[in-house]
Enzyme design. Structure first.
Site, mmCIF file in Angstrom:
data_model
loop_
_atom_site.group_PDB
_atom_site.id
_atom_site.type_symbol
_atom_site.label_atom_id
_atom_site.label_comp_id
_atom_site.label_asym_id
_atom_site.label_seq_id
_atom_site.Cartn_x
_atom_site.Cartn_y
_atom_site.Cartn_z
ATOM 1 N N HIS A 41 -5.489 9.556 0.597
ATOM 2 C CA HIS A 41 -5.432 8.732 1.803
ATOM 3 C C HIS A 41 -6.238 9.247 2.996
ATOM 4 C CE1 HIS A 41 -3.626 5.819 4.615
ATOM 5 N NE2 HIS A 41 -3.255 5.165 3.544
ATOM 6 N N ASP A 63 0.806 -1.221 0.000
ATOM 7 C CA ASP A 63 0.000 0.000 0.000
ATOM 8 C C ASP A 63 0.840 1.272 0.000
ATOM 9 O OD1 ASP A 63 -1.984 -1.833 0.363
ATOM 10 O OD2 ASP A 63 -2.846 -0.883 2.137
ATOM 11 N N ASP A 64 0.188 2.354 -0.398
ATOM 12 C CA ASP A 64 0.628 3.748 -0.184
ATOM 13 C C ASP A 64 1.657 4.266 -1.192
ATOM 14 O OD1 ASP A 64 -1.044 3.516 1.925
ATOM 15 O OD2 ASP A 64 0.394 4.060 3.478
ATOM 16 N N HIS A 97 3.694 -2.109 3.280
ATOM 17 C CA HIS A 97 3.798 -0.771 2.694
ATOM 18 C C HIS A 97 5.128 -0.648 1.955
ATOM 19 C CE1 HIS A 97 0.786 -0.466 5.846
ATOM 20 N NE2 HIS A 97 0.257 0.509 5.140
ATOM 21 N N HIS A 123 -6.140 3.104 -3.955
ATOM 22 C CA HIS A 123 -6.048 3.328 -2.499
ATOM 23 C C HIS A 123 -6.395 4.787 -2.171
ATOM 24 C CE1 HIS A 123 -5.019 2.171 1.517
ATOM 25 N NE2 HIS A 123 -3.841 2.751 1.571
HETATM 26 ZN ZN ZN Z 1 -2.604 3.193 3.253
#
Ligand code: ZN
Length: 498
Positions: A364, A310-311, A454, A360
């Site tokens: 955020h 993620d991210d 991540h 995603h």
């Molecule tokens: Zn995230």
């Protein structure tokens, strides 16, 4: 402040002290490559309906970003800020300026609801060999309130100095700017009078976010403190004629006709001899990534686990892609729209390497705090950015923090996105220790697990060399999320393991 202006503004309070339902259409989202040169600006009408000019970060060749995330007793902070090779002192200062705020946020003691969130994000508002400008936005949510603030910060490349927003204006023109601003605000039905008064009382210093509109008007942003579900910039525009400093004129050109600032490591004396390297307008779009054919794996019969990251993407995501290519592993990446815009080449590589790219959100936020239109924009804009980067349309999304509700589910359904959560969380954002991360993943993985990590953390990227070998040693097959389920996932539905 001029008495006439005060009277005008006071008149406004009664007229439109009302929070509009959803002013988001006023903002032109910074999607796609905006390298096309704007037409010669002719400011015909300033004020109502103007929106903020944003520039794609792709224009800046040395551009990268860094993300920092903290969670502490119900406080969540997510800080994404730019990083530019050659301008580290400036971009580090942005980081330092916000570090105190994040620290205060994480450690403040408040009674009542303890679940709170702080998001810091950025937009490029101008770029050229003379000037670079960013808008930094902070949103604090929780305890029934939303506090949205923003500032623009500017860098004068000819003198190598950081400039504040009000430096865009000629010193002798500042009163005229305030007068024009007050008049324009009266014509703007979205402006809440009391708030405007508070800002105007502080003079130009009350406006820390000043930039330009797509037509070249000067744009002043208002605090959004009382608009709970609005993440977007809200402001008014004025005719800039006679108001700009020489620096402001350069900044306006850099907003309307963005160009690569060029190599920034050069010493200040060398900067005058540096030839600007404008990208031709209408730079051809790179070809869509050709996805590698999916590999058939029957996860009903085999011990499968899905690795998810993620991210990102950040530039270091490439290192993880190298590792995955080296090991022959395909994974699923839940990417942030604003980062996709900075690194479309990494998204294209993900697709070409056979990975799955999911959505995603754009910046955020905790989507459960937003109303449907704002959720829609977070997800739809990101889908669009992924589509523009790599020619594919994501069918999976992961809500930030795994935080979802009926509204988020309904919007995900509408946009054709299944919601993918996880069943193994090594807390890699919290414990930046490759050994700890690897140990947790290896001990918690079960057949059918979805593993959360991540790719923005160096420790996580390091851990995965061991994790991949370790999982395989235990007989696991590493697959993407669609392979794990072996069927089309239903839009809106939630999946956290097979
Ligand atoms: Zn995230």
């Amino acid at each position: 402040m001029a008495a006439a202006l005060l009277a005008g503004v006071l008149g406004l309070v009664g007229a439109c002290a009302r929070v509009p339902p959803d002013p988001s259409p006023r903002w032109t989202p910074a999607v796609g490559v905006e390298t096309a040169v704007a037409p010669t600006p002719a400011v015909t009408s300033a004020g109502v309906g103007a929106s903020l000019r944003m520039v794609s970060s792709e224009v800046i060749s040395g551009f990268d970003l860094s993300v920092d995330e903290h969670l502490q007793s119900g406080r969540h902070s997510y800080v994404a800020l730019p990083r530019i090779a050659g301008l580290e002192a400036w971009t580090q200062r942005m980081r330092d300026d916000r570090a105190d705020q994040v620290d205060r946020f994480l450690h403040s003691s408040v009674t009542g609801e303890s679940d709170r969130e702080l998001i810091v994000s950025w937009d490029v508002v101008a770029a050229s060999p003379e000037v670079v400008g960013f808008r930094l936005s902070t949103a604090e949510m929780g305890e029934g309130r939303y506090l949205g603030t923003a500032e623009t910060t500017w860098y004068d490349l000819s003198t190598r100095t950081v400039r504040a927003a009000e430096d865009l204006l000629a010193p002798e023109a500042r009163q005229a700017a305030l007068d024009r601003l007050g008049a324009a605000a009266q014509a703007e039905p979205l402006v809440v009078g009391e708030r405007l008064l508070g800002q105007l009382d502080r003079g130009l210093g009350g406006f820390r976010s000043i930039a330009f509109t797509p037509s070249g008007a000067l744009w002043f942003e208002f605090d959004r403190a009382r608009l709970f579900d609005v993440m977007d910039p809200l402001g008014v525009a004025i005719d800039p004629t006679g108001l700009l400093s020489a620096f402001g004129e350069n900044a306006r050109r850099a907003a309307l006709q963005p160009r690569d600032p060029g190599p920034l490591r050069a010493s200040p004396s060398a900067s005058t001899s540096r030839a600007p390297t404008p990208r031709p307008s209408g730079t051809p779009k790179p070809p869509d990534a050709r996805p590698a054919p999916p590999v058939k794996v029957n996860c009903a019969k085999r011990k499968c686990v899905a690795l998810t990251f993620d991210d990102g993407p950040v530039s270091e995501t490439s290192q993880l892609l190298d590792l995955l290519a080296d090991k022959g592993v395909r994974a699923t990446f839940f990417t942030i729209g604003s980062h996709v815009q900075s690194h479309p080449e990494i998204i294209r590589r993900m697709v070409a390497d056979g990975h799955v790219v999911g959505n995603h959100s754009l910046k955020h936020p905790d989507l459960t705090r937003l109303a449907a239109p704002a959720i829609r924009k977070e997800l739809a804009t990101t889908t669009d950015l992924i589509r523009r980067a790599a020619g594919i349309r994501p069918t999976l999304m992961r809500p930030p923090f795994g935080s979802t509700n009926r509204t988020v589910g309904a919007v995900a359904h509408e946009l054709g996105l299944a919601q993918v959560l996880w069943s193994v969380d090594p807390l890699d954002w919290k414990d930046r220790d490759a050994d700890v991360v690897a140990r947790r993943v290896l001990s918690q993985a079960r057949p059918g697990s979805i593993i959360l990590s991540h790719d923005i953390h160096a420790t996580t990227r390091r851990a995965y060399r061991r994790i991949i070998d370790g999982l395989r040693a235990k007989g696991f097959v590493l697959v993407t999320v669609p392979q794990l389920f072996g069927r089309k996932l239903a839009p809106g539905a939630i999946y956290s393991h097979r």
